[in-house]
Design a protein around this motif. Structure first.
Motif: not given
Length: 521
Positions: A39-42, A81-82, A87-90, A100-101
């Motif tokens: 999941s990704q939030t901004f 990109r995640i 990009v680091q996911p939320s 693990p990345l």
């Protein structure tokens, strides 16, 4: 060290699909990249939390080409990109080869839509950039770069600068720059969308030829696209994402043998199937493909608590204009909650409308103009038995993102009926097609009042004002409780354009004043 090495694959038709079947028998040894519950939030300009991706799990296997397909707003590039570690996911985790990345993915090379070349460097220097960053000695990286340039058909252009190259040639440089790194997985973010049709088709074929090379060294390809035919042409599997926020709708295998005939019935059937999934139906024509993918509750913008806010869910201090509307009753602004709330959370039968997954929250206005919709009605009317959406897009030379808002608007207003990817005109559509300009506007106004909640609510709110007028900022403030600023403004602007076309209401931007049209009083 040479450019072509490591992995051998059959170059015969269907070779990759057969290899994939064998590879997938053991996910633990053939999983290159694994993503779990991403999941990704901004944070928006107003401090509100915007969910871009919602609980997506995905595995990229050895020996397959996967296409991520979805409309604008599905978060396709963010997800890519995640997976690439940029990009680091939320929330959630990504693993490469079981580990693990925690930074850039060492097994991935990226090809971008906009080429991303350094204009002051030659073709060879651009291709060598990644090798230089990895500390590869000059002589070795020169040999590797020249081999990559040759493999992508740019031999002879080593000393040229990007400004001397066509768009297709610039993208070839971008591909060579990725290939020279000998990645486990080649990531491509809409790599052909900035090219003309013929150049894009040529480059797709070149990539497929590289992929089929017996000595090519790439384990897998993951590409983002919004072009359904491109996905079917290239992929062994298509991951379909819905929008607002991005969520998994379905994963569809493409079992067609290679090379694929774009004019074959099997190819057309697969394109139609993916159109059907993107429009919110499963291949059998029933709603909610998400159930098939094991996803629930996606498709709406969530607040920081994970709930789905609506446009009138909280109390606001009333302005003078709002106070004149009176207490919440049918047709008032306060009833936007009832009119526009996500149908998936309110329907008694638990089913969603056919377009809920792909066009955002139920009740939102698709980004289509009445004039554009009228033009599309005229085109569809030229097919007495209707037309497949794939053929319609091809005939119009439209991309999916161009066509779908018009289709969404037409189905919302009940002028189109879409069944298993086949579009026909309804009785309302035929009436609109046969009407003169004035009658067509009347038909549109009636349909908007019947089927477009935001248009209807603005109209009814205006009628309850003593002077038939209302400040636009009030509508925008209510819309912002459900959308970010950009989408709230977009919804407002669409509603104004629809209201103006139907001669329902007008808007004076200087005074920020919505008023009933004289013809509608």
């Amino acid at each position: 060290m040479t450019f072509t090495n490591f992995i051998t694959k059959s170059a015969t038709g269907g070779g990759h699909s057969q290899a994939l079947t064998r590879d997938l028998n053991d996910d633990t040894t053939n999983a290159i990249i694994e993503a779990e519950h991403i999941s990704q939030t901004f944070t928006g300009d107003k401090g509100n939390e915007l969910t871009v991706l919602d609980d997506i799990s995905f595995t990229l296997h050895k020996g397959e080409i996967v296409a991520i397909l979805g409309r604008s707003g599905a978060g396709k590039s963010t997800f890519l990109r995640i997976l690439a570690g940029l990009v680091q996911p939320s929330s959630g985790r990504v693993a490469y080869r079981g580990k693990p990345l925690n930074g850039p993915n060492p097994g991935v090379a990226l090809v971008f839509q906009t080429f991303a070349l350094m204009p002051w460097l030659t073709v060879q220097d651009n291709v060598e950039l990644g090798l230089q960053a990895r500390g590869v000695p000059r002589r070795q990286r020169s040999e590797m770069a020249l081999a990559a340039i040759d493999s992508i058909g740019l031999d002879g252009f080593e000393s040229a600068y990007p400004k001397e190259l066509s768009g297709g040639m610039r993208q070839r440089v971008g591909i060579a720059r990725a290939l020279v790194l000998q990645p486990d997985a080649l990531f491509m973010d809409e790599p052909f969308s900035a090219l003309d049709v013929l150049t894009a088709e040529n480059l797709r074929q070149e990539v497929l030829k590289l992929w089929g090379n017996e000595q090519q060294n790439i384990s897998s390809i993951l590409m983002v696209t919004h072009n359904i035919e491109e996905a079917v042409q290239m992929a062994d599997r298509v991951v379909v994402l819905g929008s607002h926020p991005g969520h998994l709708i379905a994963q569809v295998p493409v079992d067609l043998p290679r090379p694929r005939d774009k004019h074959s019935a099997e190819f057309g059937a697969m394109v139609d199937k993916l159109y059907t999934v993107l429009t919110g139906q499963n291949p059998n024509g029933t709603p909610d493909e998400k159930e098939q993918a094991g996803q629930t509750g996606a498709g709406t913008t969530r607040d920081s608590n994970g709930t789905s806010p609506d446009i009138a869910s909280s109390t606001v201090e009333k302005s003078g204009a709002e106070a004149n509307i009176g207490e919440p009753t049918d047709g008032t602004l306060a009833d936007l909650k009832r009119e526009l709330v996500d149908k998936r959370s309110n329907r008694e039968d638990g089913a969603s409308d056919a377009h809920d997954d792909s066009s955002g929250t139920a009740g939102d206005l698709p980004d289509a103009t009445p004039g554009g919709l009228a033009g599309l009605i005229d085109v569809v009317a030229g097919y007495p038995d209707g037309v497949d959406l794939a053929d319609l897009a091809s005939d119009l030379n439209f991309e999916v993102d161009d066509l779908f808002p018009l289709i969404d608007a037409g189905t919302m207003l009940d002028v189109f009926r879409v069944d298993n990817g086949h579009c026909t005109l309804t009785e309302n559509g035929m009436a609109w097609h046969g009407a003169d300009i004035l009658k067509a506007k009347e038909i549109f106004a009636d349909l908007a009042m019947d089927h477009a909640p935001l248009v209807r609510t603005i109209d009814q709110a205006l009628r309850r004002q003593p002077n038939d007028a209302l400040h636009g900022d009030l509508i925008l403030d209510l819309l912002r409780r459900r959308h970010n600023d950009e989408e709230a403004r977009r919804q407002f602007d669409i509603a104004v354009s629809w209201g103006r076309y139907g001669e329902l209401f007008d808007y004076n931007a200087d005074d920020d004043l919505l008023t009933l049209d004289d013809a509608n009083r």
